[in-house]
Design an enzyme around this catalytic site. Structure first.
Site, PDB file in Angstrom:
ATOM      1  N   GLN A 102       2.083  -6.136  -3.054  1.00  0.00           N
ATOM      2  CA  GLN A 102       2.498  -6.283  -1.654  1.00  0.00           C
ATOM      3  C   GLN A 102       3.811  -5.497  -1.431  1.00  0.00           C
ATOM      4  OE1 GLN A 102       1.398  -9.516  -3.361  1.00  0.00           O
ATOM      5  NE2 GLN A 102      -0.499  -8.521  -2.809  1.00  0.00           N
ATOM      6  N   LYS A 146       1.912   2.056  -5.190  1.00  0.00           N
ATOM      7  CA  LYS A 146       2.460   1.468  -6.422  1.00  0.00           C
ATOM      8  C   LYS A 146       1.566   1.762  -7.626  1.00  0.00           C
ATOM      9  CE  LYS A 146       2.445  -2.517  -4.305  1.00  0.00           C
ATOM     10  NZ  LYS A 146       2.235  -2.170  -2.891  1.00  0.00           N
ATOM     11  N   GLY A 147       0.249   1.618  -7.429  1.00  0.00           N
ATOM     12  CA  GLY A 147      -0.688   1.840  -8.540  1.00  0.00           C
ATOM     13  C   GLY A 147      -0.537   3.230  -9.117  1.00  0.00           C
ATOM     14  N   THR A 168      -9.927  -4.731   1.820  1.00  0.00           N
ATOM     15  CA  THR A 168     -10.797  -5.237   2.889  1.00  0.00           C
ATOM     16  C   THR A 168     -11.418  -4.132   3.733  1.00  0.00           C
ATOM     17  OG1 THR A 168      -8.872  -5.396   4.323  1.00  0.00           O
ATOM     18  CG2 THR A 168      -9.460  -7.379   3.097  1.00  0.00           C
ATOM     19  N   SER A 190       5.861  12.074  -4.221  1.00  0.00           N
ATOM     20  CA  SER A 190       4.430  12.213  -4.473  1.00  0.00           C
ATOM     21  C   SER A 190       3.829  12.984  -3.309  1.00  0.00           C
ATOM     22  CB  SER A 190       3.802  10.822  -4.590  1.00  0.00           C
ATOM     23  OG  SER A 190       2.396  10.917  -4.590  1.00  0.00           O
ATOM     24  N   VAL A 191       3.006  13.983  -3.638  1.00  0.00           N
ATOM     25  CA  VAL A 191       2.451  14.855  -2.596  1.00  0.00           C
ATOM     26  C   VAL A 191       0.923  14.921  -2.645  1.00  0.00           C
ATOM     27  CG1 VAL A 191       4.522  16.264  -2.264  1.00  0.00           C
ATOM     28  CG2 VAL A 191       2.914  16.862  -4.091  1.00  0.00           C
ATOM     29  N   ASP A 213       0.811  -1.225   0.000  1.00  0.00           N
ATOM     30  CA  ASP A 213       0.000   0.000   0.000  1.00  0.00           C
ATOM     31  C   ASP A 213       0.840   1.270   0.000  1.00  0.00           C
ATOM     32  OD1 ASP A 213      -2.255  -1.609   0.075  1.00  0.00           O
ATOM     33  OD2 ASP A 213      -2.294  -1.635   2.264  1.00  0.00           O
ATOM     34  N   GLY A 273      -4.468  -4.178  -3.911  1.00  0.00           N
ATOM     35  CA  GLY A 273      -5.452  -3.148  -4.238  1.00  0.00           C
ATOM     36  C   GLY A 273      -4.667  -1.915  -4.618  1.00  0.00           C
ATOM     37  N   HIS A 274      -4.588  -1.617  -5.903  1.00  0.00           N
ATOM     38  CA  HIS A 274      -3.750  -0.525  -6.394  1.00  0.00           C
ATOM     39  C   HIS A 274      -4.635   0.617  -6.877  1.00  0.00           C
ATOM     40  CE1 HIS A 274      -0.148  -3.462  -7.147  1.00  0.00           C
ATOM     41  NE2 HIS A 274      -0.587  -3.455  -5.907  1.00  0.00           N
ATOM     42  N   ARG A 296     -10.100  -2.658   6.110  1.00  0.00           N
ATOM     43  CA  ARG A 296      -9.596  -2.685   7.487  1.00  0.00           C
ATOM     44  C   ARG A 296      -8.754  -1.444   7.785  1.00  0.00           C
ATOM     45  NH1 ARG A 296      -6.449  -8.297   7.553  1.00  0.00           N
ATOM     46  NH2 ARG A 296      -6.060  -7.679   5.415  1.00  0.00           N
TER      47      ARG A 296
HETATM   48  P1  GDP Z   1      -0.640   0.318  -3.601  1.00  0.00           P
HETATM   49  O1  GDP Z   1      -1.273  -0.940  -3.127  1.00  0.00           O
HETATM   50  O2  GDP Z   1       0.829   0.347  -3.332  1.00  0.00           O
HETATM   51  O3  GDP Z   1      -0.947   0.639  -5.042  1.00  0.00           O
HETATM   52  O4  GDP Z   1      -1.264   1.509  -2.719  1.00  0.00           O
HETATM   53  P2  GDP Z   1      -2.824   1.683  -2.329  1.00  0.00           P
HETATM   54  O5  GDP Z   1      -3.565   2.150  -3.519  1.00  0.00           O
HETATM   55  O6  GDP Z   1      -3.340   0.473  -1.623  1.00  0.00           O
HETATM   56  O7  GDP Z   1      -2.716   2.796  -1.209  1.00  0.00           O
HETATM   57  C1  GDP Z   1      -2.187   4.067  -1.472  1.00  0.00           C
HETATM   58  C2  GDP Z   1      -3.249   5.122  -1.114  1.00  0.00           C
HETATM   59  O8  GDP Z   1      -2.649   6.392  -1.003  1.00  0.00           O
HETATM   60  C3  GDP Z   1      -4.318   5.267  -2.190  1.00  0.00           C
HETATM   61  O9  GDP Z   1      -5.537   5.615  -1.582  1.00  0.00           O
HETATM   62  C4  GDP Z   1      -3.793   6.417  -3.041  1.00  0.00           C
HETATM   63  O10 GDP Z   1      -4.829   7.126  -3.719  1.00  0.00           O
HETATM   64  C5  GDP Z   1      -3.162   7.289  -1.987  1.00  0.00           C
HETATM   65  N1  GDP Z   1      -1.992   8.080  -2.413  1.00  0.00           N
HETATM   66  C6  GDP Z   1      -1.006   7.729  -3.275  1.00  0.00           C
HETATM   67  N2  GDP Z   1      -0.040   8.676  -3.301  1.00  0.00           N
HETATM   68  C7  GDP Z   1      -0.421   9.630  -2.427  1.00  0.00           C
HETATM   69  C8  GDP Z   1       0.189  10.852  -1.975  1.00  0.00           C
HETATM   70  O11 GDP Z   1       1.285  11.232  -2.358  1.00  0.00           O
HETATM   71  N3  GDP Z   1      -0.510  11.581  -1.040  1.00  0.00           N
HETATM   72  C9  GDP Z   1      -1.724  11.173  -0.563  1.00  0.00           C
HETATM   73  N4  GDP Z   1      -2.315  11.942   0.351  1.00  0.00           N
HETATM   74  N5  GDP Z   1      -2.308  10.030  -0.963  1.00  0.00           N
HETATM   75  C10 GDP Z   1      -1.661   9.262  -1.867  1.00  0.00           C
HETATM   76  P1  IMO Z   2      -0.817  -4.176  -2.237  1.00  0.00           P
HETATM   77  O1  IMO Z   2      -0.324  -4.741  -3.550  1.00  0.00           O
HETATM   78  C1  IMO Z   2      -0.997  -4.555   2.101  1.00  0.00           C
HETATM   79  C2  IMO Z   2      -1.218  -8.631   3.725  1.00  0.00           C
HETATM   80  C3  IMO Z   2      -2.513  -9.039   4.391  1.00  0.00           C
HETATM   81  C4  IMO Z   2      -1.995 -10.036   5.403  1.00  0.00           C
HETATM   82  C5  IMO Z   2      -0.863 -10.734   4.650  1.00  0.00           C
HETATM   83  C6  IMO Z   2      -1.268 -12.057   4.009  1.00  0.00           C
HETATM   84  O2  IMO Z   2      -2.110  -3.453  -2.354  1.00  0.00           O
HETATM   85  O3  IMO Z   2       0.266  -3.384  -1.577  1.00  0.00           O
HETATM   86  P2  IMO Z   2      -2.772 -12.696   1.926  1.00  0.00           P
HETATM   87  O4  IMO Z   2      -4.217 -12.435   1.626  1.00  0.00           O
HETATM   88  O5  IMO Z   2      -1.823 -12.180   0.896  1.00  0.00           O
HETATM   89  O6  IMO Z   2      -2.513 -14.140   2.250  1.00  0.00           O
HETATM   90  O7  IMO Z   2      -2.477 -11.885   3.291  1.00  0.00           O
HETATM   91  O8  IMO Z   2      -0.448  -9.825   3.643  1.00  0.00           O
HETATM   92  N1  IMO Z   2      -1.368  -8.116   2.340  1.00  0.00           N
HETATM   93  C7  IMO Z   2      -1.258  -6.823   2.005  1.00  0.00           C
HETATM   94  N2  IMO Z   2      -1.084  -5.727   2.772  1.00  0.00           N
HETATM   95  N3  IMO Z   2      -1.047  -4.444   0.763  1.00  0.00           N
HETATM   96  C8  IMO Z   2      -1.199  -5.538  -0.024  1.00  0.00           C
HETATM   97  O9  IMO Z   2      -1.137  -5.483  -1.367  1.00  0.00           O
HETATM   98  C9  IMO Z   2      -1.344  -6.797   0.602  1.00  0.00           C
HETATM   99  N4  IMO Z   2      -1.536  -8.053   0.142  1.00  0.00           N
HETATM  100  C10 IMO Z   2      -1.527  -8.854   1.217  1.00  0.00           C
HETATM  101  O10 IMO Z   2      -3.152  -7.951   5.001  1.00  0.00           O
HETATM  102  O11 IMO Z   2      -1.409  -9.352   6.495  1.00  0.00           O
HETATM  103 MG    MG Z   3      -2.842  -1.574  -1.887  1.00  0.00          MG
END
Ligand code: GDP
Ligand code: IMO
Ligand code: MG
Length: 422
Positions: free
Chosen positions: A225, A19-20, A302, A411-412, A16, A43-44, A304
């Site tokens: 991840q 990356k997306g 999820t 990124s800001v 999280d 979840g990207h 959470r």
């Molecule tokens: P990923 O799994 O690595 O692709 O990341 P996620 O999408 O799960 O979580 C990143 C969250 O931070 C998302 O809700 C993005 O929209 C948000 N986000 C990404 N870059 C920035 C940033 O520079 N500032 C803020 N405030 N939010 C960001």
């Molecule tokens: P992205 O790509 C954050 C965590 C789960 C759990 C552990 C194992 O969006 O960064 P799993 O369902 O893979 O067997 O769960 O890994 N987890 C993540 N946490 N970002 C993710 O993906 C994750 N994918 C799995 O919360 O602790």
């Molecule tokens: Mg994610």
């Protein structure tokens, strides 16, 4: 003609990191974008032109209509969730069926894999991993046990193979006390979605990628991840089940290491973790709650609460080492805009022992901090380095020196344009 390169963008903490957003931002520079590990546990989030998408299995390069996207052999795919996701992207006006290649070697997540995921978690009592419940662990287990079903299996006698694996799963579930399960409705949709997948290019993606490299094209490998969730290098057993690190790029796409170019390590200006497991920098106080609230740190998959804390140099140094990170990408510093002081974890301590390198057993360590000044200025509209508040520039400088790696992208804000290249 010079051969192309595979650059990798890897989450280097607990996922999280954003990356997306960055893959979507980088896509114009590449010819192909490929996921090499994980499945719908990811979840990207991508935000542009007032639109928001959360991709799980489809690579984040999909919104550039000129680019090929690949779900590589190292991934696992749930046909029903994939169908929903693909239809959502199509409904938004993007045609994807000729641009999305799916490896025939990627493994299929069955409805019973999800049941097993939940049953194993329930059986663990207090030692739950806190999985996403998407069947990731059981699917990779079947892959390693050499009983899994692959995308290529859907081409011939699929129902027979499916029934055999399902029967095996139901036996295990029965032993775990899960009896009289009715999965008929879910199974019907799942089998329909297997048919739906056939409209995509199911192929030997490792050959496609290597051909593209030979032709001088460049590939962006999109991590899922993060390093600390890697099956080998993460905080085992509180990890996911795939290789999320640089080695996973080679095995998960079928490319040789000498094809790897830059390795982008992406992290947030603070730390988060979702699910259970050791997290020495976790804040249980008001500051942690504030970071969660401002950073909207709730799981994209999820929903959470994400656990929050200050940035962790022990974890970052370890991940830079494991992955050979060449450049860092720092996200979400804007979330810290209002804080008077910014802390940085420089070491862990347990029973009077201090360490700056990642311990084998990460349980029970507490964080040792250094404190820096906060910038107390909104960052989100800033696009040029000359306009950075001094304390933010100092934070970047401090991290670069400590990590001995340049922070090349900042990124800001969540939107595509809130990105600064240095
Ligand atoms: P990923 O799994 O690595 O692709 O990341 P996620 O999408 O799960 O979580 C990143 C969250 O931070 C998302 O809700 C993005 O929209 C948000 N986000 C990404 N870059 C920035 C940033 O520079 N500032 C803020 N405030 N939010 C960001
Ligand atoms: P992205 O790509 C954050 C965590 C789960 C759990 C552990 C194992 O969006 O960064 P799993 O369902 O893979 O067997 O769960 O890994 N987890 C993540 N946490 N970002 C993710 O993906 C994750 N994918 C799995 O919360 O602790
Ligand atoms: Mg994610």
């Amino acid at each position: 003609m010079a051969k192309g390169k595979v650059d990798a963008l890897l989450g280097i903490v607990f996922g999280d990191e954003g990356k997306g957003k960055v893959v979507d931002f980088f896509t114009p520079r590449y010819d192909l974008v490929a996921r090499f590990a994980g499945g719908p546990n990811a979840g990207h989030t991508i935000i542009f032109e007032g639109k928001k998408f959360v991709l799980r299995s489809i690579p984040s390069g999909i919104f550039d209509e000129n680019k090929i996207n690949i779900i590589g052999n190292g991934c696992v795919i749930a046909p029903d969730l994939f169908m929903n996701e693909a239809k959502e992207v199509e409904a938004a006006g993007y045609s994807i069926d000729r641009r999305l290649l799916i490896s025939r070697r990627a493994h299929l997540i069955l409805p019973t894999h999800r049941l097993l995921d939940k049953a194993y978690e329930a059986a663990k009592g207090n030692a739950k991993v806190g999985t996403t419940g998407k069947g990731i662990g059981p699917t990779y287990s079947d892959k390693a046990a050499r009983v899994g079903l692959r995308v290529g299996d859907i081409e011939e006698n699929f129902k027979e193979k499916y029934d055999a694996l399902k029967a095996r799963h139901l036996d295990i579930l029965n032993d775990l006390g899960c009896r009289d399960l009715d999965i008929s409705a879910e199974e019907k949709v799942w089998l329909e979605s297997v048919e739906y997948m056939k409209k995509f290019r199911l192929c030997d993606t490792e050959i496609e990628i290597n051909r593209a490299l030979e032709a001088g094209q460049n590939v962006l490998a999109e991590g899922a991840q993060g390093t600390l969730l890697d099956i080998d290098h993460g905080t085992y057993p509180f990890v996911s089940s795939s290789s999320t690190t640089i080695g996973g790029v080679c095995t998960g796409l079928g490319i040789a290491p000498q094809n790897v170019g830059r390795v982008w390590g992406i992290f947030k200006a603070y730390s988060t973790r979702v699910g259970s497991g050791p997290f020495p920098v976790e804040l249980f106080d008001e500051t942690g709650t504030e970071i969660r609230r401002i950073g909207k740190e709730f799981g994209a998959v999820t929903g959470r609460d994400r656990r929050c804390g200050w940035v962790d140099l022990v974890a970052l140094k370890y991940a830079i080492m494991i992955n050979g990170v060449t450049d860092l990408v720092m996200m979400k510093a804007d979330v810290l805009d209002t804080f008077d002081k910014i802390k940085v974890c420089v070491a862990y301590e347990k029973n009077g022992v201090r360490t700056e390198s990642m311990p084998y057993d990460t349980e029970g360590w507490t964080a040792v901090y250094e404190e820096l000044e906060g910038w107390k200025t909104p960052l989100s509209d800033i696009r040029r380095e000359e306009d950075f508040p001094k304390a933010y520039a100092d934070y970047i400088d401090y991290l670069e020196k400590a990590l001995k790696t340049p922070i090349a992208i900042l990124s800001v804000g969540p939107e595509r344009e809130a990105t600064i290249i240095r």
